[in-house]
Design an enzyme around this catalytic site. Structure first.
Site, PDB file in Angstrom:
ATOM      1  N   GLU A  91     -18.723 -16.719 -36.184  1.00 34.63           N
ATOM      2  CA  GLU A  91     -17.381 -16.318 -36.586  1.00 34.63           C
ATOM      3  C   GLU A  91     -17.144 -14.831 -36.387  1.00 34.63           C
ATOM      4  OE1 GLU A  91     -17.870 -17.900 -40.607  1.00 34.63           O
ATOM      5  OE2 GLU A  91     -17.400 -15.905 -41.330  1.00 34.63           O
ATOM      6  N   CYS A 104     -14.761  -7.601 -37.184  1.00 33.53           N
ATOM      7  CA  CYS A 104     -16.080  -7.797 -37.774  1.00 33.53           C
ATOM      8  C   CYS A 104     -16.847  -8.786 -36.894  1.00 33.53           C
ATOM      9  CB  CYS A 104     -15.899  -8.344 -39.191  1.00 33.53           C
ATOM     10  SG  CYS A 104     -17.440  -8.716 -40.021  1.00 33.53           S
ATOM     11  N   CYS A 111     -29.118 -16.162 -40.786  1.00 37.04           N
ATOM     12  CA  CYS A 111     -29.780 -14.906 -41.138  1.00 37.04           C
ATOM     13  C   CYS A 111     -31.040 -15.209 -41.934  1.00 37.04           C
ATOM     14  CB  CYS A 111     -28.836 -14.015 -41.953  1.00 37.04           C
ATOM     15  SG  CYS A 111     -29.567 -12.430 -42.377  1.00 37.04           S
ATOM     16  N   CYS A 115     -30.293 -13.199 -48.611  1.00 39.18           N
ATOM     17  CA  CYS A 115     -29.807 -12.621 -49.872  1.00 39.18           C
ATOM     18  C   CYS A 115     -29.193 -13.745 -50.714  1.00 39.18           C
ATOM     19  CB  CYS A 115     -28.775 -11.539 -49.604  1.00 39.18           C
ATOM     20  SG  CYS A 115     -29.441 -10.219 -48.586  1.00 39.18           S
ATOM     21  N   CYS A 118     -25.247 -14.710 -50.459  1.00 41.05           N
ATOM     22  CA  CYS A 118     -24.567 -14.675 -49.158  1.00 41.05           C
ATOM     23  C   CYS A 118     -24.553 -16.035 -48.481  1.00 41.05           C
ATOM     24  CB  CYS A 118     -25.258 -13.650 -48.265  1.00 41.05           C
ATOM     25  SG  CYS A 118     -24.652 -13.657 -46.567  1.00 41.05           S
ATOM     26  N   GLY A 163     -25.559 -12.352 -39.911  1.00 40.13           N
ATOM     27  CA  GLY A 163     -26.773 -11.809 -39.316  1.00 40.13           C
ATOM     28  C   GLY A 163     -27.133 -10.427 -39.802  1.00 40.13           C
ATOM     29  N   GLU A 164     -28.377 -10.052 -39.529  1.00 34.96           N
ATOM     30  CA  GLU A 164     -28.863  -8.707 -39.863  1.00 34.96           C
ATOM     31  C   GLU A 164     -29.004  -7.939 -38.546  1.00 34.96           C
ATOM     32  OE1 GLU A 164     -29.528  -6.457 -42.341  1.00 34.96           O
ATOM     33  OE2 GLU A 164     -30.101  -5.324 -40.573  1.00 34.96           O
ATOM     34  N   SER A 195     -23.863  -2.284 -40.496  1.00 38.30           N
ATOM     35  CA  SER A 195     -24.326  -2.496 -41.876  1.00 38.30           C
ATOM     36  C   SER A 195     -25.689  -3.180 -41.879  1.00 38.30           C
ATOM     37  CB  SER A 195     -23.307  -3.374 -42.602  1.00 38.30           C
ATOM     38  OG  SER A 195     -23.788  -3.731 -43.880  1.00 38.30           O
ATOM     39  N   SER A 218     -26.503  -1.946 -47.439  1.00 38.52           N
ATOM     40  CA  SER A 218     -26.187  -2.892 -48.518  1.00 38.52           C
ATOM     41  C   SER A 218     -27.185  -2.653 -49.641  1.00 38.52           C
ATOM     42  CB  SER A 218     -26.318  -4.329 -47.995  1.00 38.52           C
ATOM     43  OG  SER A 218     -25.287  -4.579 -47.075  1.00 38.52           O
ATOM     44  N   HIS A 220     -26.458  -2.823 -53.363  1.00 40.37           N
ATOM     45  CA  HIS A 220     -26.198  -3.904 -54.326  1.00 40.37           C
ATOM     46  C   HIS A 220     -26.903  -3.822 -55.678  1.00 40.37           C
ATOM     47  CE1 HIS A 220     -24.069  -5.514 -50.994  1.00 40.37           C
ATOM     48  NE2 HIS A 220     -25.055  -6.181 -50.444  1.00 40.37           N
ATOM     49  N   ASN A 296     -17.091 -12.427 -53.323  1.00 43.47           N
ATOM     50  CA  ASN A 296     -16.275 -13.529 -52.831  1.00 43.47           C
ATOM     51  C   ASN A 296     -17.054 -14.800 -53.112  1.00 43.47           C
ATOM     52  OD1 ASN A 296     -14.113 -14.518 -51.229  1.00 43.47           O
ATOM     53  ND2 ASN A 296     -14.364 -12.755 -49.881  1.00 43.47           N
ATOM     54  N   CYS A 340     -18.487 -13.297 -45.545  1.00 49.07           N
ATOM     55  CA  CYS A 340     -19.187 -13.498 -44.286  1.00 49.07           C
ATOM     56  C   CYS A 340     -19.929 -14.832 -44.279  1.00 49.07           C
ATOM     57  CB  CYS A 340     -20.060 -12.283 -43.963  1.00 49.07           C
ATOM     58  SG  CYS A 340     -21.718 -12.257 -44.550  1.00 49.07           S
TER      59      CYS A 340
HETATM   60  N1  SAH Z   1     -26.750  -8.262 -42.836  1.00 49.28           N
HETATM   61  C1  SAH Z   1     -26.037  -7.055 -42.960  1.00 49.28           C
HETATM   62  C2  SAH Z   1     -24.647  -7.130 -42.382  1.00 49.28           C
HETATM   63  C3  SAH Z   1     -23.902  -8.392 -42.634  1.00 49.28           C
HETATM   64  S1  SAH Z   1     -23.512  -8.721 -44.327  1.00 49.28           S
HETATM   65  C4  SAH Z   1     -25.997  -6.597 -44.405  1.00 49.28           C
HETATM   66  O1  SAH Z   1     -26.389  -7.346 -45.275  1.00 49.28           O
HETATM   67  O2  SAH Z   1     -25.618  -5.452 -44.622  1.00 49.28           O
HETATM   68  C5  SAH Z   1     -22.172  -7.594 -44.541  1.00 49.28           C
HETATM   69  C6  SAH Z   1     -21.745  -7.360 -45.968  1.00 49.28           C
HETATM   70  O3  SAH Z   1     -21.134  -8.532 -46.519  1.00 49.28           O
HETATM   71  C7  SAH Z   1     -22.917  -6.991 -46.836  1.00 49.28           C
HETATM   72  O4  SAH Z   1     -22.688  -5.838 -47.609  1.00 49.28           O
HETATM   73  C8  SAH Z   1     -23.049  -8.235 -47.654  1.00 49.28           C
HETATM   74  O5  SAH Z   1     -23.710  -7.972 -48.805  1.00 49.28           O
HETATM   75  C9  SAH Z   1     -21.602  -8.682 -47.824  1.00 49.28           C
HETATM   76  N2  SAH Z   1     -21.470 -10.051 -48.367  1.00 49.28           N
HETATM   77  C10 SAH Z   1     -22.273 -11.107 -48.136  1.00 49.28           C
HETATM   78  N3  SAH Z   1     -21.890 -12.162 -48.873  1.00 49.28           N
HETATM   79  C11 SAH Z   1     -20.806 -11.769 -49.592  1.00 49.28           C
HETATM   80  C12 SAH Z   1     -19.976 -12.403 -50.558  1.00 49.28           C
HETATM   81  N4  SAH Z   1     -20.169 -13.670 -50.914  1.00 49.28           N
HETATM   82  N5  SAH Z   1     -18.964 -11.683 -51.106  1.00 49.28           N
HETATM   83  C13 SAH Z   1     -18.759 -10.394 -50.739  1.00 49.28           C
HETATM   84  N6  SAH Z   1     -19.508  -9.743 -49.843  1.00 49.28           N
HETATM   85  C14 SAH Z   1     -20.529 -10.425 -49.273  1.00 49.28           C
HETATM   86 FE1  SF4 Z   2     -28.238 -11.622 -44.119  1.00 47.55          FE
HETATM   87 FE2  SF4 Z   2     -26.570  -9.609 -44.750  1.00 47.55          FE
HETATM   88 FE3  SF4 Z   2     -26.167 -12.094 -45.716  1.00 47.55          FE
HETATM   89 FE4  SF4 Z   2     -28.233 -10.638 -46.605  1.00 47.55          FE
HETATM   90  S1  SF4 Z   2     -26.034 -10.170 -46.842  1.00 47.55           S
HETATM   91  S2  SF4 Z   2     -28.289 -12.814 -46.007  1.00 47.55           S
HETATM   92  S3  SF4 Z   2     -28.824  -9.562 -44.755  1.00 47.55           S
HETATM   93  S4  SF4 Z   2     -26.063 -11.462 -43.583  1.00 47.55           S
END
Ligand code: SAH
Ligand code: SF4
Length: 357
Positions: A91, A104, A111, A115, A118, A163-164, A195, A218, A220, A296, A340
């Site tokens: 996406e 984006c 991934c 986390c 996510c 993805g990372e 990111s 990130s 958190h 979210n 995401c």
């Molecule tokens: N993997 C990388 C980049 C993709 S995630 C990273 O983790 O930084 C990009 C951002 O979206 C991150 O800050 C992640 O924590 C956030 N994200 C993931 N799931 C989310 C959710 N359910 N609500 C809000 N932000 C979220």
């Molecule tokens: Fe992967 Fe980023 Fe989601 Fe963590 S927040 S699972 S690193 S995409």
């Protein structure tokens, strides 16, 4: 499978032409067709010889992504779901701001960082995207603008989709080179943000690249205990190691870093954590910006809820009081699964359901 031509930097394409008995200025002509005139067939490149077009057709493809879903939100956010050549879904999200159009992009199918909050991490990584597939996401969004003949362009990029990115480092670097190149899309490095969840060795490498591209971390959570609970990557790269790599980055680049902080109700959203975060960033607050992100909700992660607006404000105030630059990210596309990985995971669930009936 033929290679995506969007995945080659201008220098790589020049080299390829030389190796194939052609003049290297051909590369600049091809780039003009790809990124300025934006044709999608080699046969349209009418200042190239027949032989040259044939050579390109034998070795490369231009378009590999098929648009399968396009969801438009009331605020103008558009979410695209693309099918890649191997059938995998990715996406891409277009967000409209006063300052420009930001896209984006996704860098991996799934991934592996996993986390706990996510949607992308729910699906284990099945493969990395190659540089061409990342560039093509930008081209597809630009194509959407071109079709409307409104003379709009993609002006900003955030590498924050599925993805990372630092787990797909070489392809990420190829992508950044292509989109930033003056001879191509010329999207300014300062308009691009990558990111990461905090892959420490790659933060050192990134610092050494000497790029002007922005970095977001990130974070958190402000303590190892809490961060390891919500992000298991913290066990491999704990906060002190992460901060040491960030100090190195700041020293090398002198560029401001963004810290992303998702606010999870009653998990990491107390004033105590705000104060701990302020302490953690105290010595680098002139080069830090904290982006507070309202969580979210993700169907599969029902242990988390979005923080209450009062908690968000109290967190923000506590940071401000300690002199930390911060803001609350406003939600884009709240009505269209904008977190995401959400659209993709829903689509996959739908397909699985279809397959079982
Ligand atoms: N993997 C990388 C980049 C993709 S995630 C990273 O983790 O930084 C990009 C951002 O979206 C991150 O800050 C992640 O924590 C956030 N994200 C993931 N799931 C989310 C959710 N359910 N609500 C809000 N932000 C979220
Ligand atoms: Fe992967 Fe980023 Fe989601 Fe963590 S927040 S699972 S690193 S995409």
């Amino acid at each position: 499978m033929k290679k995506s031509i969007y995945g080659l930097t201008l220098d790589q394409l020049k080299e390829w032409f030389l190796e194939n008995g052609q003049k290297k200025y051909r590369a600049e002509q091809v780039w003009d067709w790809l990124y300025i005139k934006r044709v999608t067939e080699f046969s349209a490149m009418n200042n190239l010889s027949k032989e040259c077009i044939q050579l390109l057709e034998e070795n490369f493809v231009i378009q590999t992504l098929k648009e399968t879903v396009k969801q438009e939100s009331a605020d103008g956010t558009i979410k695209f779901l693309f099918q890649m050549q191997d059938g995998n879904l990715i996406e891409t999200v277009l967000m409209r701001f006063k300052y420009g159009n930001s896209v984006c992009v996704t860098t991996q199918v799934g991934c592996n960082i996993g986390c706990s909050f996510c949607a992308s991490g729910l699906l284990k990584k099945s493969r990395d995207l190659n540089a061409g597939e990342i560039v093509e996401q930008i081209m597809k969004v630009q194509e959407h603008f071109d079709a409307q003949q409104k003379d709009e362009r993609v002006s900003h990029i955030v590498v924050m989709g599925i993805g990372e990115p630092f787990d797909n480092y070489t392809n990420l670097m190829g992508f950044l080179n292509v989109v930033n190149s003056q001879k191509g899309l010329a999207i300014g490095a300062r308009h691009i943000t990558v990111s990461t969840s905090g892959i420490v060795p790659k933060i050192y490498d990134y610092a050494d690249e000497g790029l002007q591209v922005n970095l977001a971390i990130s974070i958190h959570a402000p303590t190892n205990e809490l961060r390891s609970r919500i992000m298991k990557i913290n066990k491999a790269y704990p906060i002190e190691k992460l901060m040491a790599s960030i100090d190195y980055y700041l020293e090398k680049t002198n560029r401001r870093i963004t810290f992303e902080y998702i606010l999870l109700h009653d998990v990491n959203d107390h004033v105590e954590e705000a104060n701990q975060l302020a302490k953690l960033l105290e010595d680098k607050r002139h080069l830090s910006y904290v982006n507070l992100i309202p969580y979210n909700s993700v169907d599969e992660h029902d242990q988390y809820q979005q923080s209450k607006p009062e908690a968000i404000m109290a967190f923000y105030d506590a940071l401000k009081k300690k002199g930390i630059n911060c803001g609350v990210r406003h939600e884009n596309g709240a009505d269209i699964d904008a977190a995401c990985g959400q659209l993709r995971s829903k689509q996959i669930k739908k397909e699985k359901k279809k397959a079982t009936v």
